[in-house]
Design a protein around this motif. Structure first.
Motif, PDB file in Angstrom:
ATOM      1  N   LYS A   1       0.807  -1.212   0.000  1.00  0.00           N
ATOM      2  CA  LYS A   1       0.000   0.000   0.000  1.00  0.00           C
ATOM      3  C   LYS A   1       0.843   1.265   0.000  1.00  0.00           C
ATOM      4  CE  LYS A   1      -3.836  -2.423   2.180  1.00  0.00           C
ATOM      5  NZ  LYS A   1      -4.816  -2.480   3.285  1.00  0.00           N
ATOM      6  N   ILE A   2       2.056   1.151  -0.522  1.00  0.00           N
ATOM      7  CA  ILE A   2       2.912   2.315  -0.739  1.00  0.00           C
ATOM      8  C   ILE A   2       2.913   2.598  -2.230  1.00  0.00           C
ATOM      9  CG2 ILE A   2       5.250   3.226  -0.600  1.00  0.00           C
ATOM     10  CD1 ILE A   2       5.679   1.532   1.879  1.00  0.00           C
ATOM     11  N   GLY A   3       2.424   3.764  -2.601  1.00  0.00           N
ATOM     12  CA  GLY A   3       2.265   4.078  -4.013  1.00  0.00           C
ATOM     13  C   GLY A   3       3.553   4.429  -4.717  1.00  0.00           C
ATOM     14  N   SER A   4       4.395   5.261  -4.096  1.00  0.00           N
ATOM     15  CA  SER A   4       5.661   5.646  -4.715  1.00  0.00           C
ATOM     16  C   SER A   4       6.628   6.102  -3.642  1.00  0.00           C
ATOM     17  CB  SER A   4       5.452   6.769  -5.752  1.00  0.00           C
ATOM     18  OG  SER A   4       5.028   7.958  -5.109  1.00  0.00           O
ATOM     19  N   ALA A   5       7.905   6.112  -3.997  1.00  0.00           N
ATOM     20  CA  ALA A   5       8.948   6.549  -3.080  1.00  0.00           C
ATOM     21  C   ALA A   5       9.842   7.554  -3.783  1.00  0.00           C
ATOM     22  CB  ALA A   5       9.767   5.353  -2.587  1.00  0.00           C
ATOM     23  N   ASP A   6       9.890   8.759  -3.255  1.00  0.00           N
ATOM     24  CA  ASP A   6      10.688   9.836  -3.847  1.00  0.00           C
ATOM     25  C   ASP A   6      11.938  10.038  -2.997  1.00  0.00           C
ATOM     26  OD1 ASP A   6      11.628  12.000  -5.191  1.00  0.00           O
ATOM     27  OD2 ASP A   6      10.123  13.405  -4.456  1.00  0.00           O
ATOM     28  N   VAL A   7      13.106   9.783  -3.576  1.00  0.00           N
ATOM     29  CA  VAL A   7      14.381   9.841  -2.855  1.00  0.00           C
ATOM     30  C   VAL A   7      15.008  11.222  -3.021  1.00  0.00           C
ATOM     31  CG1 VAL A   7      16.672   8.812  -2.622  1.00  0.00           C
ATOM     32  CG2 VAL A   7      14.703   7.374  -3.220  1.00  0.00           C
ATOM     33  N   ARG A   8      15.372  11.831  -1.885  1.00  0.00           N
ATOM     34  CA  ARG A   8      15.940  13.170  -1.902  1.00  0.00           C
ATOM     35  C   ARG A   8      17.251  13.203  -1.111  1.00  0.00           C
ATOM     36  NH1 ARG A   8      10.431  16.791  -0.884  1.00  0.00           N
ATOM     37  NH2 ARG A   8       9.199  15.803  -2.532  1.00  0.00           N
ATOM     38  N   PRO A   9      18.386  13.362  -1.773  1.00  0.00           N
ATOM     39  CA  PRO A   9      19.676  13.405  -1.065  1.00  0.00           C
ATOM     40  C   PRO A   9      19.746  14.583  -0.102  1.00  0.00           C
ATOM     41  CG  PRO A   9      19.985  13.090  -3.430  1.00  0.00           C
ATOM     42  CD  PRO A   9      18.547  13.442  -3.243  1.00  0.00           C
ATOM     43  N   VAL A  10      20.340  14.356   1.074  1.00  0.00           N
ATOM     44  CA  VAL A  10      20.522  15.428   2.051  1.00  0.00           C
ATOM     45  C   VAL A  10      22.007  15.622   2.390  1.00  0.00           C
ATOM     46  CG1 VAL A  10      18.226  15.207   3.049  1.00  0.00           C
ATOM     47  CG2 VAL A  10      20.098  13.830   3.974  1.00  0.00           C
ATOM     48  N   GLY A  11      22.879  14.944   1.639  1.00  0.00           N
ATOM     49  CA  GLY A  11      24.314  15.111   1.825  1.00  0.00           C
ATOM     50  C   GLY A  11      24.917  14.075   2.753  1.00  0.00           C
ATOM     51  N   GLY A  12      26.198  13.828   2.562  1.00  0.00           N
ATOM     52  CA  GLY A  12      26.920  12.914   3.425  1.00  0.00           C
ATOM     53  C   GLY A  12      26.566  11.463   3.240  1.00  0.00           C
ATOM     54  N   GLY A  13      25.955  11.111   2.112  1.00  0.00           N
ATOM     55  CA  GLY A  13      25.567   9.723   1.880  1.00  0.00           C
ATOM     56  C   GLY A  13      24.231   9.355   2.496  1.00  0.00           C
ATOM     57  N   PHE A  14      23.421  10.359   2.839  1.00  0.00           N
ATOM     58  CA  PHE A  14      22.117  10.112   3.442  1.00  0.00           C
ATOM     59  C   PHE A  14      21.016  10.723   2.578  1.00  0.00           C
ATOM     60  CE2 PHE A  14      25.223  10.081   6.857  1.00  0.00           C
ATOM     61  CZ  PHE A  14      24.924   8.880   7.490  1.00  0.00           C
ATOM     62  N   VAL A  15      19.820  10.162   2.714  1.00  0.00           N
ATOM     63  CA  VAL A  15      18.691  10.604   1.903  1.00  0.00           C
ATOM     64  C   VAL A  15      17.424  10.675   2.748  1.00  0.00           C
ATOM     65  CG1 VAL A  15      19.627   9.637  -0.238  1.00  0.00           C
ATOM     66  CG2 VAL A  15      18.108   8.240   1.195  1.00  0.00           C
ATOM     67  N   ASP A  16      16.491  11.499   2.301  1.00  0.00           N
ATOM     68  CA  ASP A  16      15.120  11.475   2.786  1.00  0.00           C
ATOM     69  C   ASP A  16      14.299  10.711   1.752  1.00  0.00           C
ATOM     70  OD1 ASP A  16      15.755  12.995   4.992  1.00  0.00           O
ATOM     71  OD2 ASP A  16      15.017  14.885   4.143  1.00  0.00           O
ATOM     72  N   ILE A  17      13.329   9.940   2.212  1.00  0.00           N
ATOM     73  CA  ILE A  17      12.481   9.184   1.288  1.00  0.00           C
ATOM     74  C   ILE A  17      11.018   9.475   1.597  1.00  0.00           C
ATOM     75  CG2 ILE A  17      11.864   6.917   0.385  1.00  0.00           C
ATOM     76  CD1 ILE A  17      14.566   5.886   1.282  1.00  0.00           C
ATOM     77  N   VAL A  18      10.334  10.117   0.650  1.00  0.00           N
ATOM     78  CA  VAL A  18       8.905  10.403   0.791  1.00  0.00           C
ATOM     79  C   VAL A  18       8.113   9.205   0.287  1.00  0.00           C
ATOM     80  CG1 VAL A  18       7.009  11.909   0.121  1.00  0.00           C
ATOM     81  CG2 VAL A  18       9.292  12.870   0.479  1.00  0.00           C
ATOM     82  N   LEU A  19       7.216   8.697   1.115  1.00  0.00           N
ATOM     83  CA  LEU A  19       6.364   7.568   0.751  1.00  0.00           C
ATOM     84  C   LEU A  19       4.963   8.093   0.458  1.00  0.00           C
ATOM     85  CD1 LEU A  19       7.523   5.168   3.594  1.00  0.00           C
ATOM     86  CD2 LEU A  19       8.384   5.256   1.245  1.00  0.00           C
ATOM     87  N   ALA A  20       4.536   7.940  -0.784  1.00  0.00           N
ATOM     88  CA  ALA A  20       3.257   8.494  -1.202  1.00  0.00           C
ATOM     89  C   ALA A  20       2.202   7.401  -1.327  1.00  0.00           C
ATOM     90  CB  ALA A  20       3.400   9.222  -2.536  1.00  0.00           C
ATOM     91  N   PRO A  21       1.187   7.415  -0.456  1.00  0.00           N
ATOM     92  CA  PRO A  21       0.082   6.462  -0.572  1.00  0.00           C
ATOM     93  C   PRO A  21      -0.905   6.928  -1.636  1.00  0.00           C
ATOM     94  CG  PRO A  21      -0.285   7.886   1.303  1.00  0.00           C
ATOM     95  CD  PRO A  21       1.064   8.254   0.752  1.00  0.00           C
ATOM     96  N   THR A  22      -1.707   6.018  -2.126  1.00  0.00           N
ATOM     97  CA  THR A  22      -2.718   6.388  -3.113  1.00  0.00           C
ATOM     98  C   THR A  22      -4.025   6.812  -2.461  1.00  0.00           C
ATOM     99  OG1 THR A  22      -3.398   4.084  -3.298  1.00  0.00           O
ATOM    100  CG2 THR A  22      -1.784   4.889  -4.906  1.00  0.00           C
ATOM    101  N   GLU A  23      -4.185   6.523  -1.187  1.00  0.00           N
ATOM    102  CA  GLU A  23      -5.337   7.007  -0.435  1.00  0.00           C
ATOM    103  C   GLU A  23      -4.850   7.926   0.674  1.00  0.00           C
ATOM    104  OE1 GLU A  23      -7.706   3.808   1.005  1.00  0.00           O
ATOM    105  OE2 GLU A  23      -8.195   3.055  -1.000  1.00  0.00           O
ATOM    106  N   ARG A  24      -5.745   8.686   1.235  1.00  0.00           N
ATOM    107  CA  ARG A  24      -5.389   9.664   2.261  1.00  0.00           C
ATOM    108  C   ARG A  24      -4.718   9.002   3.457  1.00  0.00           C
ATOM    109  NH1 ARG A  24      -6.634  14.846   3.582  1.00  0.00           N
ATOM    110  NH2 ARG A  24      -6.663  15.386   5.801  1.00  0.00           N
ATOM    111  N   PHE A  25      -3.577   9.548   3.872  1.00  0.00           N
ATOM    112  CA  PHE A  25      -2.859   9.050   5.035  1.00  0.00           C
ATOM    113  C   PHE A  25      -3.686   9.333   6.286  1.00  0.00           C
ATOM    114  CE2 PHE A  25       0.759   9.475   8.138  1.00  0.00           C
ATOM    115  CZ  PHE A  25       1.141   8.148   8.074  1.00  0.00           C
TER     116      PHE A  25
END
Length: 207
Positions: free
Chosen positions: A118-142
């Motif tokens: 039930k995870i629709g998509s994952a958007d990876v965003r680098p934050v430096g130093g070899g680390f990332v933020d990952i946004v998990l987008a559901p298809t229904e309201r969280f």
């Protein structure tokens, strides 16, 4: 559903795993990357340096004013660093072969359960130093509110909150990609550097 609890039979999880489910990966945010991502410490430091430089402009307070400004900056950054350290230490992300569990909260731990199917998509965003933020987008309201989930939620997406893994190692990206593909064999792309698609049918947050 979200659960508040005090006892963890398994670190990072509010209960024992059911038969057939096992932990694939478990980690916590890096507190330095967490500080940069959540509290924008680099931007804060840049602002204080700019203000300190104004002390030398005509009519400014000179060296003494610049020193005071920098001392305030150090104090402020130390407070933000302490908050980041406490927040990162209280957070554990657990990936199993069936779900992703976000455990956070220093005083009262909370656990949010996101089934992989039930995870629709994952958007990876680098934050430096070899680390990332990952946004998990559901298809229904969280089902949780933005403030309830902060800072483990996409910034400014208040009306439609999207859970967000903060400051995790970039080595976790291919592990998550494989888990999402396993949850839906029809998916061939998995998680990419910018975005990954995994079509789903619904959302349930539980613990």
């Amino acid at each position: 559903m979200t659960m508040e609890y005090e006892i963890e039979p398994i670190r990072g999880l509010p209960g024992n795993l059911p038969k057939g489910e096992h932990i694939v990966w478990q980690g916590t945010p890096d507190w330095r990357a967490f500080a940069r991502s959540v509290f924008h410490t680099r931007l804060v430091m840049a602002w204080f340096l700019f203000v300190a430089s104004l002390a030398f402009v005509g009519g400014g307070t000179g060296l003494s004013g610049a020193v005071i400004t920098l001392l305030v900056a150090v104090l402020g950054l130390a407070v933000l660093g302490a908050l980041a350290w406490a927040g990162a230490r209280a957070t554990i992300y657990t990936l199993t072969n069936r779900r992703l569990v976000m455990r956070f909260g220093a005083a009262v731990p909370k656990a949010v359960n996101l089934p992989l199917s039930k995870i629709g998509s994952a958007d990876v965003r680098p934050v430096g130093g070899g680390f990332v933020d990952i946004v998990l987008a559901p298809t229904e309201r969280f089902p949780l509110g933005w403030l309830q989930t902060w800072p483990h939620v996409r910034p400014w997406k208040v009306a439609e909150p999207q859970p967000m893994l903060r400051a995790v190692s970039e080595t976790f990206v291919p592990i998550l990609a494989d888990a999402l593909k396993s949850a839906d064999p029809a998916v061939s792309g998995g998680v990419a550097r910018q975005e990954a698609q995994a079509p789903i049918s619904g959302l349930e947050a539980a613990a």
